[in-house]
Design an enzyme around this catalytic site. Structure first.
Site, PDB file in Angstrom:
ATOM      1  N   GLY A 227     102.277 -41.725   4.846  1.00  0.00           N
ATOM      2  CA  GLY A 227     102.545 -42.711   5.897  1.00  0.00           C
ATOM      3  C   GLY A 227     103.998 -42.862   6.285  1.00  0.00           C
ATOM      4  O   GLY A 227     104.314 -43.621   7.199  1.00  0.00           O
ATOM      5  N   GLU A 269     101.833 -39.188  -1.245  1.00  0.00           N
ATOM      6  CA  GLU A 269     101.176 -38.042  -0.577  1.00  0.00           C
ATOM      7  C   GLU A 269     101.699 -37.866   0.839  1.00  0.00           C
ATOM      8  O   GLU A 269     100.935 -37.941   1.809  1.00  0.00           O
ATOM      9  CB  GLU A 269      99.664 -38.285  -0.506  1.00  0.00           C
ATOM     10  N   CYS A 336      89.777 -27.179  30.229  1.00  0.00           N
ATOM     11  CA  CYS A 336      88.981 -27.818  31.277  1.00  0.00           C
ATOM     12  C   CYS A 336      88.571 -29.226  30.880  1.00  0.00           C
ATOM     13  O   CYS A 336      87.371 -29.519  30.710  1.00  0.00           O
ATOM     14  CB  CYS A 336      87.761 -26.963  31.583  1.00  0.00           C
ATOM     15  N   GLU A 337      89.528 -30.047  30.658  1.00  0.00           N
ATOM     16  CA  GLU A 337      89.324 -31.470  30.360  1.00  0.00           C
ATOM     17  C   GLU A 337      90.475 -32.197  31.030  1.00  0.00           C
ATOM     18  O   GLU A 337      91.633 -31.768  30.927  1.00  0.00           O
ATOM     19  CB  GLU A 337      89.416 -31.753  28.844  1.00  0.00           C
TER      20      GLU A 337
HETATM   21  C1  PLP Z   1      94.603 -39.593   1.895  1.00  0.00           C
HETATM   22  C2  PLP Z   1      95.803 -39.211   2.686  1.00  0.00           C
HETATM   23  N1  PLP Z   1      96.964 -39.049   2.050  1.00  0.00           N
HETATM   24  C3  PLP Z   1      98.077 -38.685   2.716  1.00  0.00           C
HETATM   25  C4  PLP Z   1      98.079 -38.464   4.080  1.00  0.00           C
HETATM   26  C5  PLP Z   1      99.337 -38.034   4.757  1.00  0.00           C
HETATM   27  O1  PLP Z   1      99.789 -38.969   5.640  1.00  0.00           O
HETATM   28  P1  PLP Z   1     101.191 -38.829   6.365  1.00  0.00           P
HETATM   29  O2  PLP Z   1     101.216 -37.546   7.050  1.00  0.00           O
HETATM   30  O3  PLP Z   1     101.231 -39.989   7.259  1.00  0.00           O
HETATM   31  O4  PLP Z   1     102.242 -38.924   5.289  1.00  0.00           O
HETATM   32  C6  PLP Z   1      96.887 -38.654   4.790  1.00  0.00           C
HETATM   33  C7  PLP Z   1      96.865 -38.450   6.250  1.00  0.00           C
HETATM   34  O5  PLP Z   1      95.936 -38.682   6.956  1.00  0.00           O
HETATM   35  C8  PLP Z   1      95.717 -39.039   4.079  1.00  0.00           C
HETATM   36  O6  PLP Z   1      94.556 -39.192   4.706  1.00  0.00           O
END
Ligand code: PLP
Length: 406
Positions: A227, A269, A336-337
């Site tokens: 995030g 993550e 084509c959208e």
């Molecule tokens: C479970 C999970 N972890 C990590 C991420 C990575 O998110 P970001 O690219 O915003 O760091 C996502 C993105 O959708 C996710 O679904």
């Protein structure tokens, strides 16, 4: 704009054709070290797991593995890719949602830590093989993202265990014989406000405090998801990652002390923060049209980069070797959208057919979300590493598409 690092964009377009994804490894390395060193300063027991879904090219995964990063996978094939790249097992996470029995059966073979999305997912998993350690993705009731389409928690989100059911989730796992636990959340993407991360960590830790204390257990890890945002506009400010790490660590330490959790590992993550601004999409202007609006047609539409059409995402654009902006345009692809609009009302230099148009910040959720819609071929990918240009994915051919049709 003429270069990516020291490499001339026009040469790349001539050599490899367009549309073309280009990634700069120096930017990736710099992003990783900024994030890692910020968290190392305030909470050294941390592991960064690159979110494979952001960009899953094997060479990109190899680069992250070389940097010492872990991986977070969202499907069995992502797990397979992380495994063949050579990520250590204890640096791989699996975070799916609405996990099928088939997926869970496959994932169980790898002995990696799993963040399950639901109590029923845990029950399905436990029937296949009781995990040694388990973590639930908790929906803490609040979520935030750069825009609505990328908010992944709160009352409208399909993800995670509602926090009111967190006790039941962990009790179910404990009663099944699991005695090692983590806790997870992923509340939204592209957040640029440091305080938000502290706020949501505070919420998760309060949930963990209540639930774990009642059950007489403690978390071995706290996974705060990804995030971390990046600017997509010149007037947006960068996320202050140092301040983010400081606030997150302060909140974690305070709550861990309060609930006698010791010092659990902090897991993250990130996807976008690590690779978003390292990617450039090189396209060619295929046609200009003065209709009710002034359109620029390019050879990279929603099939190549779906973010603008999917949820109104905005990307900066440049024209090769032209700086002075003169007109407002609508930039569209060849699909084509009528939603195949890559930028609406964007201020660009005078554009001519054949010009090279560069779309910025496409390293994350660019190629990985691309498709063959309208039977367009997926583009090639290039990695610039140590000033060497490396083709890391060949452009698709008609034969590639025909191969699976019977
Ligand atoms: C479970 C999970 N972890 C990590 C991420 C990575 O998110 P970001 O690219 O915003 O760091 C996502 C993105 O959708 C996710 O679904």
């Amino acid at each position: 704009m003429e270069k990516i690092g020291k490499t001339d964009i026009k040469h790349l377009a001539e050599q490899f054709g367009t549309p073309l994804y280009v990634y700069d490894s120096n930017i990736i390395k710099n992003n990783y070290s900024k994030l890692k060193s910020a968290f190392d300063s305030y909470y050294p027991r941390n592991t960064v797991h690159y979110s494979v879904k952001a960009n899953s090219n094997l060479n990109i995964l190899k680069l992250f593995n070389e940097l010492g990063c872990g991986a977070d996978c969202s499907s069995p094939f992502e797990l397979y890719l992380a495994n063949i790249t050579g990520f250590a097992k204890d640096k791989i996470l699996y975070t799916g949602n609405y996990e099928s029995i088939e997926d869970l059966r496959e994932v169980s073979k790898y002995n990696v830590k799993i963040n399950v999305d639901d109590i029923n997912s845990f029950t399905r998993l436990a029937k296949i093989k009781l995990p040694e350690i388990i973590s639930f993705r908790i929906n803490p009731g609040i979520g935030r993202g750069g825009f609505e389409g990328i908010v992944t928690a709160g009352s409208d989100a399909k993800f995670g265990v509602p926090y009111e059911q967190a006790y039941e989730a962990y009790r179910t796992a404990k009663d099944s014989g699991v005695n090692r636990f983590g806790i997870h959340m992923m509340t939204g993407s592209n957040n640029l406000e440091p305080y938000y991360f502290a706020e949501v960590v505070d919420k998760l830790m309060t949930i963990a405090g209540n639930v774990f204390t009642k059950l007489g257990i403690a978390p071995e890890y706290i996974d705060i998801g990804g995030g971390f945002g990046i600017p997509y506009d010149d007037d947006e400010e960068e996320l202050n990652i140092d301040e983010t790490a400081r606030l997150v660590a302060e909140t974690l330490l305070e709550k861990c002390k309060k609930y006698h959790f010791g010092e659990p590992e902090l897991k993250m993550e990130p996807g976008r923060y690590l690779i978003g601004n390292a990617g450039f999409l090189i396209s060619k202007v295929t046609g200009l049209k003065n209709s009710y609006k002034r359109f620029i047609g390019i050879d990279a539409g929603m099939n190549v980069l779906i973010r603008p059409a999917l949820y109104g995402a905005r990307h900066r654009m440049k024209i090769y070797a032209k700086e002075d902006r003169k007109n407002f345009y609508y930039v569209c692809g060849q699909i084509c959208e009528n939603s195949d609009i890559m930028a609406a009302h964007i201020y660009l230099p005078e554009v001519e057919e054949g010009d090279i148009l560069i779309i910025q910040d496409v390293g994350a959720y660019g190629f990985s979300m691309s498709s063959n819609y309208n039977n367009r071929l997926r583009p090639a990918e290039i990695l610039i590493k140590n000033e060497k240009v490396q083709l890391i994915r060949a452009r698709e051919t008609y034969e590639d598409l025909l191969r699976l049709m019977k």
